[in-house]
Design an enzyme around this catalytic site. Sequence first.
Site, PDB file in Angstrom:
ATOM      1  CB  ILE A 105      -0.977  -0.017   1.191  1.00 33.15           C
ATOM      2  CG1 ILE A 105      -1.793  -1.315   1.167  1.00 33.15           C
ATOM      3  CG2 ILE A 105      -1.922   1.179   1.141  1.00 33.15           C
ATOM      4  CD1 ILE A 105      -2.682  -1.540   2.359  1.00 33.15           C
ATOM      5  CE  LYS A 150      -0.183  -8.035   5.077  1.00 32.94           C
ATOM      6  NZ  LYS A 150      -0.998  -7.964   3.890  1.00 32.94           N
ATOM      7  CB  SER A 187      -6.731  -3.032   9.764  1.00 34.75           C
ATOM      8  OG  SER A 187      -7.381  -4.241   9.403  1.00 34.75           O
ATOM      9  CE1 TYR A 199      -4.019  -6.813  11.017  1.00 36.83           C
ATOM     10  CE2 TYR A 199      -1.837  -5.818  11.046  1.00 36.83           C
ATOM     11  CZ  TYR A 199      -3.136  -5.876  10.546  1.00 36.83           C
ATOM     12  OH  TYR A 199      -3.526  -4.971   9.586  1.00 36.83           O
ATOM     13  CE  LYS A 221      -2.254  -2.074  11.227  1.00 36.63           C
ATOM     14  NZ  LYS A 221      -1.321  -1.034  10.733  1.00 36.63           N
ATOM     15  CG  LEU A 265      -9.579 -14.691  -1.716  1.00 39.19           C
ATOM     16  CD1 LEU A 265      -9.655 -16.209  -1.584  1.00 39.19           C
ATOM     17  CD2 LEU A 265     -10.979 -14.082  -1.668  1.00 39.19           C
ATOM     18  NE  ARG A 324      -7.878 -17.242   7.406  1.00 40.37           N
ATOM     19  CZ  ARG A 324      -7.411 -16.296   6.580  1.00 40.37           C
ATOM     20  NH1 ARG A 324      -6.349 -16.519   5.831  1.00 40.37           N
ATOM     21  NH2 ARG A 324      -8.058 -15.145   6.474  1.00 40.37           N
ATOM     22  N   GLY A 347     -10.318 -17.802  13.659  1.00 40.34           N
ATOM     23  CA  GLY A 347     -10.159 -16.345  13.759  1.00 40.34           C
ATOM     24  C   GLY A 347     -10.838 -15.605  12.627  1.00 40.34           C
ATOM     25  CG  ASP A 348     -11.185 -16.538   8.264  1.00 34.07           C
ATOM     26  OD1 ASP A 348     -10.401 -15.574   8.257  1.00 34.07           O
ATOM     27  OD2 ASP A 348     -11.122 -17.459   7.441  1.00 34.07           O
TER      28      ASP A 348
END
Length: 351
Positions: free
Chosen positions: A13, A86, A126, A151, A155, A201, A296, A298-299
């Site tokens: 980014i 990240k 985020s 992580y 943030k 993804l 997965r 934590g998704d």
Amino acid sequence: MKKILVTGGCGYIGSHTIVDLIENGFDVVSVDNNTRSNPRILEGVEKITGKKVKNYKVDLCNFDDTFAIFQENPDIAGIVHFAAYKAVGESVELPLMYFENNLMSLINLLKCVQEFSIKYFVFSSSCTVYGNPDEIPVTELTPPKAAESPYGYTKQMGEQIINEFSKAADVRCLLLRYFNPVGAHPTALIGELPIGRPANLVPAITQTAIGKLPQMIVHGNDYPTRDGSCIRDYIHVCDIAHAHTLGLSFLLNGKATKKCEVFNLGTGNGVTVLEAIGAFEKVSGLKLNYTIGPRRPGDVIAIYANNDLVKKQLGWIPQYSLDDMMSTAWKWEQKLKVDERFYNGKFSELN
Ligand code: WQD
């Protein structure tokens, strides 16, 4: 021409934001220790903009080295802070490394903001700060929930540190909460350089399509969503980049009414994993080799943005469609295969 310090300027980014800043009349210097990025990405920035961008190969956790950058650049008008680790999964395994790196670097930077009277500070936050939201779409007032990883906590804590600092200092801050940045610059001269097997993804899709990965796994299709797979708000990295330019102009032009403003950077559209795969197959003309695997840990099941505030305050309107996201990501993946700067994306050969 206002000079902006971009931390993490050799990153995904960061590099796209440098391009947008230069194209909108800003002068830019970068600081990036290149432990997770490749300095040769700035050659792509130069090809796109015609400007050679200086990168200070400095670890922001080293205060003296960070301080020296500001001594050498007394004309820094503002900072855009991307530099951070990240990887969600890595942060669960190595929490102290994440807290030390992401928070120490931020605190060192803010000490320099104070010391050198920098007036504007933009922070890369985020949507992860929302955790698993009870209601979607989320607005900037949606209460943050427990983060899903260290992580995510860095943030959330980063936002709190900046918010409290802005109350005590003569500085105006922006917290930009990215949803899921994807895609690449249309020239395919800069793009994402995942290290090792991609967790995200879109690089997983494109690496599978180009044959770097044997098969992609869809992490679960038994969620309570329209097709059983998770929903996200994918947003093109160039749209994210432009929001930073608009955000800095908003601050520099005195438009901010608060010391610390928060904006969601998402399209406002929720897209499922299977829909994203479908869009890739449509633009590439390929059939993606994927299989359905277990969920997965934590998704988040589903999250996407209410972006009314950023549209109103910054006049930001995302320009890139889901098809553009996939086509630019695919063009970049194909370019990577032949780009001598990034042999297979394995930095060890280049750093
Ligand atoms: C999106 C969806 C996966 C890979 C994370 C961070 C966020 C930001 C972006 C840093 C999920 C599914 C993925 C694969 C899959 N990171 N998926 N197979 O988890 O929403 O966000 O990355 O800034 O802060 O939290 O993004 O791209 O990893 O996953 O099925 O091989 O795609 O399960 O549903 P995520 P992601």
